[in-house]
Design a protein around this motif. Structure first.
Motif, PDB file in Angstrom:
ATOM      1  N   GLY A  13       0.840  -1.192   0.000  1.00 15.68           N
ATOM      2  CA  GLY A  13       0.000   0.000   0.000  1.00 15.68           C
ATOM      3  C   GLY A  13       0.866   1.229   0.000  1.00 15.68           C
ATOM      4  N   LYS A  14       0.264   2.339  -0.329  1.00 19.64           N
ATOM      5  CA  LYS A  14       0.979   3.609  -0.325  1.00 19.64           C
ATOM      6  C   LYS A  14       1.370   3.969   1.108  1.00 19.64           C
ATOM      7  N   SER A  15       2.297   4.915   1.244  1.00 15.82           N
ATOM      8  CA  SER A  15       2.728   5.334   2.580  1.00 15.82           C
ATOM      9  C   SER A  15       1.535   5.868   3.369  1.00 15.82           C
ATOM     10  N   SER A  16       1.518   5.584   4.651  1.00 15.65           N
ATOM     11  CA  SER A  16       0.453   6.009   5.577  1.00 15.65           C
ATOM     12  C   SER A  16      -0.910   5.410   5.253  1.00 15.65           C
ATOM     13  N   SER A  17      -0.916   4.239   4.606  1.00 17.66           N
ATOM     14  CA  SER A  17      -2.179   3.538   4.356  1.00 17.66           C
ATOM     15  C   SER A  17      -2.538   2.639   5.537  1.00 17.66           C
ATOM     16  N   GLY A  18      -1.631   2.531   6.508  1.00 15.21           N
ATOM     17  CA  GLY A  18      -1.877   1.697   7.683  1.00 15.21           C
ATOM     18  C   GLY A  18      -1.310   0.296   7.550  1.00 15.21           C
ATOM     19  N   LYS A  19      -0.512   0.065   6.525  1.00 15.25           N
ATOM     20  CA  LYS A  19      -0.033  -1.303   6.283  1.00 15.25           C
ATOM     21  C   LYS A  19       0.832  -1.853   7.408  1.00 15.25           C
ATOM     22  N   ASP A  20       1.638  -0.997   8.060  1.00 10.60           N
ATOM     23  CA  ASP A  20       2.474  -1.481   9.171  1.00 10.60           C
ATOM     24  C   ASP A  20       1.615  -1.929  10.351  1.00 10.60           C
ATOM     25  N   THR A  21       0.572  -1.158  10.657  1.00  6.72           N
ATOM     26  CA  THR A  21      -0.338  -1.517  11.747  1.00  6.72           C
ATOM     27  C   THR A  21      -1.084  -2.804  11.412  1.00  6.72           C
ATOM     28  N   ILE A  22      -1.579  -2.898  10.187  1.00  7.31           N
ATOM     29  CA  ILE A  22      -2.300  -4.099   9.745  1.00  7.31           C
ATOM     30  C   ILE A  22      -1.371  -5.310   9.788  1.00  7.31           C
ATOM     31  N   TYR A  23      -0.166  -5.133   9.284  1.00  7.24           N
ATOM     32  CA  TYR A  23       0.821  -6.213   9.306  1.00  7.24           C
ATOM     33  C   TYR A  23       1.028  -6.710  10.738  1.00  7.24           C
ATOM     34  N   SER A  24       1.225  -5.774  11.646  1.00 11.08           N
ATOM     35  CA  SER A  24       1.468  -6.120  13.050  1.00 11.08           C
ATOM     36  C   SER A  24       0.292  -6.891  13.650  1.00 11.08           C
TER      37      SER A  24
ATOM     38  N   GLU B 220       2.182 -18.576  -8.028  1.00  5.24           N
ATOM     39  CA  GLU B 220       1.242 -19.391  -7.239  1.00  5.24           C
ATOM     40  C   GLU B 220       1.539 -19.343  -5.744  1.00  5.24           C
ATOM     41  N   LYS B 221       2.744 -18.920  -5.373  1.00  8.47           N
ATOM     42  CA  LYS B 221       3.131 -18.854  -3.956  1.00  8.47           C
ATOM     43  C   LYS B 221       2.824 -17.503  -3.306  1.00  8.47           C
ATOM     44  N   LEU B 222       2.578 -16.464  -4.130  1.00  7.31           N
ATOM     45  CA  LEU B 222       2.370 -15.109  -3.612  1.00  7.31           C
ATOM     46  C   LEU B 222       0.900 -14.723  -3.651  1.00  7.31           C
ATOM     47  N   CYS B 223       0.402 -14.184  -2.538  1.00  6.79           N
ATOM     48  CA  CYS B 223      -0.978 -13.705  -2.430  1.00  6.79           C
ATOM     49  C   CYS B 223      -0.943 -12.225  -2.056  1.00  6.79           C
ATOM     50  N   PRO B 224      -1.224 -11.329  -3.020  1.00 12.00           N
ATOM     51  CA  PRO B 224      -1.141  -9.895  -2.732  1.00 12.00           C
ATOM     52  C   PRO B 224      -2.306  -9.397  -1.880  1.00 12.00           C
ATOM     53  N   LEU B 225      -1.996  -8.543  -0.906  1.00 11.28           N
ATOM     54  CA  LEU B 225      -3.000  -7.917  -0.039  1.00 11.28           C
ATOM     55  C   LEU B 225      -2.760  -6.404  -0.135  1.00 11.28           C
ATOM     56  N   TYR B 226      -3.534  -5.733  -0.991  1.00 12.25           N
ATOM     57  CA  TYR B 226      -3.303  -4.314  -1.262  1.00 12.25           C
ATOM     58  C   TYR B 226      -4.234  -3.438  -0.416  1.00 12.25           C
ATOM     59  N   ILE B 227      -3.630  -2.547   0.386  1.00 12.86           N
ATOM     60  CA  ILE B 227      -4.363  -1.673   1.302  1.00 12.86           C
ATOM     61  C   ILE B 227      -4.551  -0.304   0.645  1.00 12.86           C
ATOM     62  N   GLU B 228      -5.780   0.202   0.706  1.00 13.77           N
ATOM     63  CA  GLU B 228      -6.081   1.521   0.141  1.00 13.77           C
ATOM     64  C   GLU B 228      -6.625   2.468   1.192  1.00 13.77           C
ATOM     65  N   VAL B 229      -6.277   3.738   1.054  1.00  7.46           N
ATOM     66  CA  VAL B 229      -6.835   4.827   1.864  1.00  7.46           C
ATOM     67  C   VAL B 229      -6.910   6.040   0.945  1.00  7.46           C
ATOM     68  N   GLU B 230      -7.971   6.789   1.055  1.00 10.70           N
ATOM     69  CA  GLU B 230      -8.156   8.006   0.245  1.00 10.70           C
ATOM     70  C   GLU B 230      -6.970   8.941   0.484  1.00 10.70           C
TER      71      GLU B 230
END
Length: 195
Positions: free
Chosen positions: A9-20, A117-127
């Motif tokens: 996800g783009k910077s400040s989309s919350g991906k680090d928090t979600i990852y954690s 086949e081994k990779l599953c993308p999880l794309y986070i979006e925020v306005e």
């Protein structure tokens, strides 16, 4: 056979928090992939937790040994920062599932190395307006705010995560992080269906 669930996800989309939060969910049985970076550690970070914080000599050594899976160099206002994933023995897809975090470029490198086949993308979006507010709030909390670098990252994201690049990478499933709890539930459900 294991999979790598890869948060982007783009910077400040919350991906680090979600990852954690996803990493802390014991029901998912996911192992952590720790990337490497030559950038300075931020306040509150710890080497071996968020990243392996290393110098460029370590990167060059891995490269000489042919153990770089993917790497990116960002030309920041503080000089070049390298982020990379190394084949350092931490990933065993014969037995385990993993959770990774990175950019679209790093996802493409992982996909090329391990197979689509081994990779599953999880794309986070925020306005974008909300992302900018979050980025400013985060930077304000730093002992020495780096607003120029924050702005550079914000602007670079428009190109790095363009609709064309997302489409070319096969990113079709997106998770809207308007409300963190709901976003995490959606991602967890997605992971459980694919495991």
């Amino acid at each position: 056979m294991g999979k790598i669930f890869y948060i982007m996800g783009k910077s400040s989309s919350g991906k680090d928090t979600i990852y954690s939060r996803i990493m802390q969910d014991e029901e998912l049985h996911l192992n952590k992939i720790i990337l490497y970076t030559t950038r300075p550690m931020r306040e509150g970070e710890e080497s071996g937790r968020e990243y392996h914080f290393v110098d460029e000599k370590v990167f060059q050594k891995f490269r000489e040994q042919g153990r770089i899976i993917e790497s990116r160099t960002y030309h920041t206002v503080y000089g070049p920062w390298i982020y990379f994933t190394a084949d350092d023995g931490q990933i065993n897809l014969e037995e385990d599932d993993y959770l990774g975090i990175g950019t679209l470029e790093s996802y493409e490198g992982m996909k090329k190395y391990y197979g689509e086949e081994k990779l599953c993308p999880l794309y986070i979006e925020v306005e974008d307006g909300e992302r900018l507010k979050r980025a400013i709030r985060r930077e304000e909390q730093q002992q020495i705010p780096k607003y120029e670098e924050m702005c550079r990252r914000f602007l670079a994201d428009a190109e790095d995560f363009s609709e064309e690049k997302l489409e070319d990478a096969g990113i079709w499933k997106r998770f809207d992080n308007k409300e963190l709890g709901n976003c995490i539930k959606e991602i967890k459900n997605c992971i459980q269906k694919l495991q």
